[in-house]
Design an enzyme around this catalytic site. Structure first.
Site, short mmCIF file in Angstrom:
data_model
loop_
_atom_site.label_atom_id
_atom_site.label_comp_id
_atom_site.label_asym_id
_atom_site.label_seq_id
_atom_site.Cartn_x
_atom_site.Cartn_y
_atom_site.Cartn_z
N ASP A 98 0.86 -1.17 0.00
CA ASP A 98 0.00 0.00 0.00
C ASP A 98 0.90 1.23 0.00
O ASP A 98 1.89 1.26 0.72
CB ASP A 98 -0.85 -0.01 1.29
CG ASP A 98 -2.28 0.41 1.04
OD1 ASP A 98 -2.47 1.53 0.57
OD2 ASP A 98 -3.20 -0.39 1.34
N ASP A 200 -3.36 4.67 -2.11
CA ASP A 200 -4.46 5.11 -1.27
C ASP A 200 -5.05 6.43 -1.77
O ASP A 200 -4.30 7.34 -2.16
CB ASP A 200 -3.90 5.30 0.16
CG ASP A 200 -4.98 5.37 1.21
OD1 ASP A 200 -5.74 4.39 1.36
OD2 ASP A 200 -5.06 6.41 1.92
N GLU A 262 -6.70 3.53 -5.76
CA GLU A 262 -7.98 3.55 -5.03
C GLU A 262 -8.69 4.84 -5.41
O GLU A 262 -8.25 5.93 -5.05
CB GLU A 262 -7.77 3.51 -3.51
CG GLU A 262 -9.10 3.38 -2.78
CD GLU A 262 -9.13 3.92 -1.36
OE1 GLU A 262 -10.04 3.56 -0.60
OE2 GLU A 262 -8.26 4.74 -1.00
N HIS A 324 -11.32 -3.61 3.10
CA HIS A 324 -11.32 -3.36 4.54
C HIS A 324 -12.15 -2.14 4.94
O HIS A 324 -12.19 -1.79 6.11
CB HIS A 324 -9.88 -3.18 5.02
CG HIS A 324 -9.22 -2.00 4.34
ND1 HIS A 324 -8.94 -1.99 2.99
CD2 HIS A 324 -8.82 -0.80 4.81
CE1 HIS A 324 -8.40 -0.83 2.68
NE2 HIS A 324 -8.31 -0.09 3.76
N ASP A 325 -12.77 -1.48 3.96
CA ASP A 325 -13.53 -0.27 4.26
C ASP A 325 -15.04 -0.45 4.18
O ASP A 325 -15.79 0.47 4.50
CB ASP A 325 -13.13 0.86 3.30
CG ASP A 325 -11.69 1.31 3.51
OD1 ASP A 325 -11.21 1.26 4.65
OD2 ASP A 325 -11.05 1.73 2.52
C1 GLC Z 1 -8.38 4.65 2.23
C2 GLC Z 1 -8.18 3.39 3.03
C3 GLC Z 1 -8.86 3.57 4.35
C4 GLC Z 1 -8.20 4.72 5.08
C5 GLC Z 1 -8.23 5.98 4.23
C6 GLC Z 1 -7.27 7.00 4.75
O1 GLC Z 1 -9.70 4.85 1.89
O2 GLC Z 1 -8.64 2.29 2.33
O3 GLC Z 1 -8.80 2.42 5.14
O4 GLC Z 1 -8.85 4.97 6.29
O5 GLC Z 1 -7.84 5.74 2.91
O6 GLC Z 1 -5.94 6.59 4.53
#
Ligand code: GLC
Length: 532
Positions: A98, A200, A262, A324-325
């Site tokens: 990541d 991210d 992402e 995971h979100d």
């Molecule tokens: C992304 C991650 C998430 C995190 C956010 C801030 O959306 O997937 O888990 O809280 O970014 O880094």
């Protein structure tokens, strides 16, 4: 085969805190992952993506990074990471890390300098603004974790921006030194043999330098318009595409690496992240199946049609079912839906990304109020339920932690039946289905690389059917997914008039010749059929 691995392969996301706790502190770690690599390889996946394992105060469980070049002691050491990467590579598995470029932890050395004084050389590495009228926040931008995105720092009397937790100050990507510093971090890991990055919140990097207020949010026009642009000041800014191109150019200095972004945006905007000359990220995550408010045949059909229609020439598609979100697929769908979804994910056109535990049909865990730890829970969207420990066996700690250790999040209910050990021994389990699907995919170019043609008209509304067709190949593959709760006879003769062989059912209990003109489908049964 000349196609890159990230086109033919399957990506498996591991949330390191929750996979396997080797040192008995209740939190998963790198040696835990290493100990289960044979399991991962046995799933038939090709790459693992690890959520952040860097040094972190864990305000957002690793997405708040205080040192990009070291592993947090909770997860192990940099040696442990190197051992894991070697062991993964030995098994033919790629390793994707990541990359969190939008923000650091407030405990990162860069931020300590930046906040020290208004004239610190790193002051403009972060986003500092004077208060608005009457001492108010500089503008109305909200934090994704609730409240304002601005925090007043007493030392210098200015506000800093944090789109997430106040312990996650946003880096200022309009400062060239910041770009250079993050690119150095990328090189640091690429030089160590990391196969790529999942980046991210890629669509949030650039910020409107006038810092104007966000306009009022209009009501949703369509129930599926979950991913949309609401804050033009920090979402999907044109300058972000320049950054993406720079990152891609850097990664292209290395062989066979991948960039995954992402990005939560409508398809029309999402696909621009491939880059005008395909010089952007290789895979901008397609979250259509994740953000859709319903999981039924018409919804999925519309997503597939829309996505395929927006894909630029030469761009390689991808699909995601969970992460995971968000709530797990087994919880977001009706009984039997998780199997159907897995068959969908692994037979659609494009690279699939699977979330750990979903191969078992794991559902969201129940988190008692005193065990809630997610900083986003305050907004009413608690992510803990989708992050519970991987259930390896029926023991009280599910084999995640050693006996007698309390895992950081409670083990999800039902783990005595739903665990790796039990499902590995059951030829009809979700795990067996997952393995059968990846094996089927691996053996058939039509599934890995072939075109996709949706069948319409004759199929009843709750049956989604499509044909995957390889170039110059005799064999085509027909996929029929029945989302309904009643048995159905579907006429899929549009796929072929010739004899057809059922290769796999989501129930794992039938094979052999079928009549495409009258195909019997049980409630929420999906089938893969070989058509000549
Ligand atoms: C992304 C991650 C998430 C995190 C956010 C801030 O959306 O997937 O888990 O809280 O970014 O880094």
């Amino acid at each position: 085969m000349t196609e890159p691995w990230w086109q033919t392969g399957v990506v498996y996301q591991i949330y390191p805190r929750s996979f396997a706790d080797a040192d008995g502190d209740g939190v998963g770690d790198l040696p835990g992952i290493a100990a289960h690599l044979d399991y991962v390889a046995g799933l038939g996946v090709d790459a693992i993506w690890l959520s952040p394992i860097y040094r972190s105060p864990m305000a957002d469980f690793g997405y708040d990074i205080s040192d990009y070049r070291d592993v947090d002691p909770l997860f192990g050491t940099i040696d442990d990471l190197e051992t894991l990467v070697r062991a993964a590579h030995d098994r033919g598995l790629k390793v994707i890390l990541d990359l969190v470029p939008n923000h650091t932890s407030d405990e990162h050395a860069w931020f300590a300098e930046s906040r020290a004084s208004r004239d610190n050389p790193k002051r403009d590495w972060y986003i500092w603004r004077d208060a608005g009228p009457a001492g108010a926040e500089p503008n109305n931008w909200p934090s994704f974790f609730g409240g304002s995105a601005w925090e007043l720092d007493e030392t210098t009397g200015q506000y800093y921006l944090h789109l997430f937790h106040r312990k996650q100050p946003d880096l200022n990507w309009h400062t060239p030194e910041v770009r250079a510093a993050v690119y150095d971090v990328m090189r640091f890991w690429l030089d160590r043999g990391i196969d790529g990055f999942r980046i991210d919140v890629l669509w949030l990097l650039a910020k409107d330098q006038t810092f104007a207020d966000s306009p009022p949010v209009p009501p949703r026009e369509h129930e599926l318009d979950v991913a949309r642009l609401e804050h033009p000041g920090f979402e999907d800014r044109e300058e972000t595409h320049d950054i993406v191109r720079e990152m891609r150019a850097l990664v292209d200095e290395y062989d066979h690496r991948v960039l995954i972004g992402e990005i939560y945006l409508p398809y029309e905007r999402l696909v621009r992240y491939y880059g005008e000359r395909l010089d952007g990220v290789h895979l901008p995550f397609n979250f259509g199946l994740v953000t859709a408010s319903r999981f039924d045949a018409p919804t999925v059909r519309r997503l597939v049609e829309e996505y395929e229609s927006f894909l630029p020439e030469g761009a390689w598609p991808n699909w995601v079912l969970g992460n995971h979100d968000i709530s797990r697929i087994a919880t977001r769908t009706a009984e039997g839906g998780a199997r159907l979804a897995q068959m969908l994910l692994l037979t659609l056109r494009g690279t699939p990304t699977c979330y750990y535990g979903d191969e078992l049909g794991l559902a969201d865990g129940e988190i008692p109020p005193d065990r809630v730890v997610d900083p986003q829970a305050a907004t009413g969207r608690n992510r803990d339920p989708a992050r519970t420990p991987m259930p390896w066996e029926p023991s009280p700690t599910a084999g995640f932690s050693p006996d007698g250790v309390e895992p950081w999040l409670p083990v999800a209910a039902g783990h005595k039946q739903r665990n790796v050990q039990a499902q590995a021994a059951d030829p009809r389990s979700e795990l067996s289905l997952f393995r059968a699907l990846t094996a089927l995919r691996r053996g058939r170019r039509a599934l890995q690389l072939g075109s996709l043609r949706l069948l319409g008209g004759t199929a009843p509304d709750d049956v989604l059917a499509y044909v995957r067709e390889g170039e110059g190949e005799g064999e085509h593959v027909l996929v029929a997914l029945h989302f309904g709760a009643e048995p159905r006879t579907a006429d899929l003769s549009a796929a072929s008039a010739r004899p057809a062989d059922l290769l796999l059912s989501t129930e794992l209990d039938r094979e052999g010749e079928v009549d495409l003109a009258a195909l019997e489908l049980r409630p929420r049964e999906g089938v893969v059929i070989s058509v000549r």
